[in-house]
Write a protein that holds these residues in place. Structure first.
Motif, short mmCIF file in Angstrom:
data_model
loop_
_atom_site.label_atom_id
_atom_site.label_comp_id
_atom_site.label_asym_id
_atom_site.label_seq_id
_atom_site.Cartn_x
_atom_site.Cartn_y
_atom_site.Cartn_z
N PHE A 163 0.89 -1.60 0.29
CA PHE A 163 0.08 -0.10 0.63
C PHE A 163 0.71 1.36 -0.45
O PHE A 163 0.10 2.19 -0.62
CB PHE A 163 -0.99 0.05 0.79
N ILE A 164 1.79 0.83 0.68
CA ILE A 164 2.89 2.34 1.22
C ILE A 164 4.15 2.22 0.32
O ILE A 164 4.27 2.86 -0.72
CB ILE A 164 3.36 3.39 2.01
N GLU A 197 10.48 0.02 -3.17
CA GLU A 197 9.29 0.49 -4.44
C GLU A 197 7.99 0.94 -3.57
O GLU A 197 7.88 0.48 -2.74
CB GLU A 197 8.75 -0.82 -5.35
N SER A 198 8.24 2.38 -4.14
CA SER A 198 6.06 2.58 -3.73
C SER A 198 5.26 1.28 -4.27
O SER A 198 4.77 1.12 -4.82
CB SER A 198 5.58 3.98 -4.38
N GLY A 199 4.27 1.94 -2.95
CA GLY A 199 3.01 0.84 -3.35
C GLY A 199 2.05 2.04 -3.64
O GLY A 199 2.29 3.19 -4.58
N ILE A 200 0.52 1.13 -4.41
CA ILE A 200 0.01 1.86 -5.02
C ILE A 200 -0.85 3.19 -4.07
O ILE A 200 -1.31 4.14 -5.29
CB ILE A 200 -1.23 0.66 -4.75
N PHE A 201 -0.61 2.65 -3.10
CA PHE A 201 -1.65 4.09 -2.65
C PHE A 201 -0.37 5.52 -3.28
O PHE A 201 -0.99 6.56 -3.10
CB PHE A 201 -1.61 4.71 -1.28
N LYS A 202 0.89 5.54 -2.41
CA LYS A 202 2.29 6.50 -2.67
C LYS A 202 2.39 6.86 -3.36
O LYS A 202 2.02 7.84 -4.44
CB LYS A 202 2.73 5.46 -2.05
#
Length: 711
Positions: A289-290, A309-314
């Motif tokens: 997520f983050i 790696e960035s999550g989907i929300f970030k």
């Protein structure tokens, strides 16, 4: 049975005879009208209470609370009990401080109890059946006040009691009138308690109330959860709400366009990355997520490495924050831009630095490797190769460069705008890239922002500890360059399906605070946190709207994080039998069928476990009865088996218990399977689905029977 509420309730409380199905429905309607009659204005609602048809008699109770304050333990309990020996009803109304049955936190906190003691500041109600109680029993108000001074968290209650004879109904005074008068007198004390928690109203009012117009656009709440039983169209409605938010329209305006057209626009916004969708589940975590550390395999060496790696929300937040324009400059900053340190001839003042600032470029050396250094025959050490790889391959247009002044300070901030060029006419420092210098000849200490790491003389390297938002604040705050953030005015919508099925603490962690509207980027209480892996600052842009869906029948709802409940506004999505009006499958009225089953479920279980209308919306009047049979076999019966834990009696009660059309029937006893060591009376009673009648229209008509005159 009389239509009078009093008569029906008294007959129930006496509990002398078995209740027929018709009487059960009448009692349920009486209960509904009874509670409605106790509401003082539109702000009071029923939040907890028993169900009449649940095997318990002689008592009827419920808790009334002011709308918007349901999460607090303070409420007004109405309690009726039958005393058969005196043939009277004991009426008891209590201003209490207790959490309900469905609340995980069952005991009031010290703060709750101190707030509750404010009722002693009101004029005392000590006459006409009113008195004060504590755990020690009935006490005088003066005595309680002295005790409160020494014991701030003492639990006290304001109580009204009255014994009402039922020999001749209620002797001219209806129960509802008596209760109404008692509650009305307690209301001022109740509201005095609630004054100590004014913020609760703002957080708990239904989101639809806040759907007003501002500047010609509809204003929607930042965080919304659509909650309701399964099959009520929660996920379906996220499409409507997302498009309404992006286009600044009300829900009524969006619905007029028709769902197919709205869904087409939804797909367009999704393709533009204005809408993102995910589903929470038990294994979903912070890394998805983050941000998190992910393994990567090098294609040329097959060596395993790790990237942050960035999550989907970030990633979505970075997109929503992108596109900041600064006054006087035709440039925008990408929210995902990488930040680099560059040495222009070294630290301090240097002729190369002045030339770069004046011409809008940056230049580095290593001229001895020629125009294409990676094809050079001259040997290159690892440090040199790293610098040139950064400059040629890793740096991208849109990235940010900070010019070195000394080990703590920078003297220039720019945006890369071009690819590498070889400057043949220059005597040295022939490698260049075009840069738009937004700030130059400055002196800015970034030692603290860089986690107290000194800057080095290395020509080019990334500053991954810094964030884009920090650079923006350097430009906006330190040097007065105005931000014209046209992109952030565009709404972005992030949808979380089944939000209550995820472990919120595991997924959001410390970021739960950042989604509050007042804590968003650009707001008065703007809050940023340092992410644990990348060490970058992170905040949630104010133009992001979060929509969640929550299945109230899911058992995990009871474990839903209270912090999340406090930060979202809730919209109830109830079963709507009116959507089935006019649909009749071989004479079976689907509207009446769904309505009567849900009324029985509400009586036997609760409103949160009713059946959604979506289970039936695929049916039409042209369908054969087999289509309805499949809905029952594959959806309705399994759902009720789950709700009632295979309780044969209750499931059949939902279907009306018609002896001519039993949907569930007992299996034959398993006599003869065991020897005398097993008593046949100890064998489990089993049941099976009566498939022989499910293809008959009369089976379904029998469920609602004569409950509807036009059925």
């Amino acid at each position: 049975m009389s239509d009078k509420i009093e008569t029906i309730l008294l007959e129930y409380l006496r509990g002398e005879d078995e209740i027929t199905n018709e009487e059960a429905i009448a009692i349920q309607e009486a209960e509904k009208r009874f509670y409605e009659s106790l509401v003082i204005g539109s702000d009071m609602i029923l939040t907890d209470g028993n169900r009449l048809i649940n095997g318990r008699r002689n008592r009827l109770w419920g808790v009334l609370k002011k709308r918007g304050y349901e999460e607090l333990p303070h409420g007004i309990q109405v309690d009726l009990r039958w005393r058969p020996e005196e043939e009277e009803v004991v009426v008891r109304v209590v201003l209490q401080c207790r959490y309900g049955r469905g609340t995980r936190r069952r005991y009031p906190s010290a703060e709750d109890l101190v707030r509750h003691s404010r009722l002693l500041n009101m004029p005392y109600l000590s006459e006409d059946g009113f008195h004060y109680e504590s755990e020690s029993g009935i006490e005088t108000p003066d005595s309680l006040k002295k005790q409160i001074n020494n014991e701030k968290n003492k639990n006290i209650e304001l109580v009204f009691t009255l014994n009402v004879s039922a020999r001749e109904e209620t002797q001219g005074r209806e129960l509802t009138d008596i209760l109404h008068e008692s509650i009305k007198r307690i209301i001022p004390s109740y509201e005095a308690i609630l004054e100590a928690a004014p913020a609760m109203v703002e957080e708990q009012v239904p989101a639809t109330v806040k759907n007003h117009l501002e500047g010609g656009r509809a204003v929607h709440p930042k965080n919304t959860i659509l909650q309701g039983p399964p099959g009520t169209g929660k996920t379906y409605h996220t499409v409507l709400y997302a498009v309404a938010i992006i286009e600044g329209k009300t829900m009524d305006e969006i619905k007029k366009d028709g769902y197919p057209e709205v869904k087409r626009r939804y797909a367009k916004y999704r393709d533009e990355n204005r809408i993102a969708f995910t589903t929470f589940h038990q294994s979903y975590g912070y890394e998805e997520f983050i941000e998190g550390i992910k393994p990567v395999v090098a294609s040329d060496t097959n060596e395993i490495g790790f990237n942050i790696e960035s999550g989907i929300f970030k990633e979505f937040c970075d997109l929503a924050a992108a596109g900041h324009r600064f006054g006087g400059y035709d440039v925008s900053i990408d929210g995902e831009a990488r930040i680099w340190k560059v040495s222009l001839g070294g630290s301090g003042d240097h002729p190369l630095k002045k030339a770069c600032f004046d011409k809008g470029i940056m230049r580095i050396g290593w001229d001895n490797y020629g125009e294409n250094p990676f094809k050079s025959t001259v040997s290159m050490n690892p440090s040199e190769r790293s610098i040139l790889t950064y400059f040629y391959e890793t740096m991208k247009a849109g990235d940010i460069v900070l010019s070195l002044k000394d080990e703590r300070h920078i003297d220039g901030i720019g945006i890369i705008e071009g690819e590498v060029k070889w400057l043949e006419d220059e005597a040295q420092y022939k490698r260049s890239r075009k840069v738009n210098w937004l700030a130059k000849n400055i002196s800015l200490d970034i030692h603290e922002m860089n986690m107290r790491k000194n800057l080095t003389q290395k020509t080019v390297y990334p500053l991954d500890r810094l964030s884009v938002s920090q650079v923006e604040r350097m430009l906006e705050g330190e040097y007065g360059i105005p931000d014209i953030n046209d992109q952030s005015e565009k709404p972005y919508v992030f949808i979380v399906d089944e939000i209550n099925r995820g472990n919120i603490s595991k997924i959001l962690g410390e970021l739960i605070t950042l989604i509050e509207p007042s804590k968003r980027l650009g707001e008065m209480e703007e809050t940023l946190v340092k992410l644990p892996y990348s060490k970058k600052e992170f905040g949630v842009p104010s133009n992001i709207y979060i929509i969640g869906t929550m299945n109230t029948a899911d058992r995990s709802i009871a474990l839903m994080d209270t912090a999340l409940r406090r930060r979202f506004q809730f919209i109830e999505m109830s079963p709507d039998s009116l959507t089935l009006r006019g649909i009749s499958v071989k004479g079976v009225n689907l509207e009446h069928l769904l309505d009567i089953m849900n009324r029985r479920i509400a009586a036997l279980y609760d409103r949160d476990h009713m059946i959604g209308h979506a289970y039936f919306t695929s049916l039409s009047s042209d369908d054969n009865i087999s289509a309805l049979e499949q809905v029952f076999l594959k959806s309705i019966i399994p759902l009720l088996q789950e709700y009632f834990f295979d309780d044969f009696g209750k499931i059949n009660a939902i279907f009306g218990n018609d002896k001519n059309y039993p949907i569930l029937i007992h299996d034959e006893p398993a006599f003869g399977l065991f020897d005398s060591s097993i008593d046949p009376r100890d064998l489990e009673t089993s049941y099976r689905i009566n498939h022989d009648i499910l293809n008959q229209p009369d089976t379904y008509k029998a469920i609602y029977g004569n409950q509807y005159a036009k059925a």
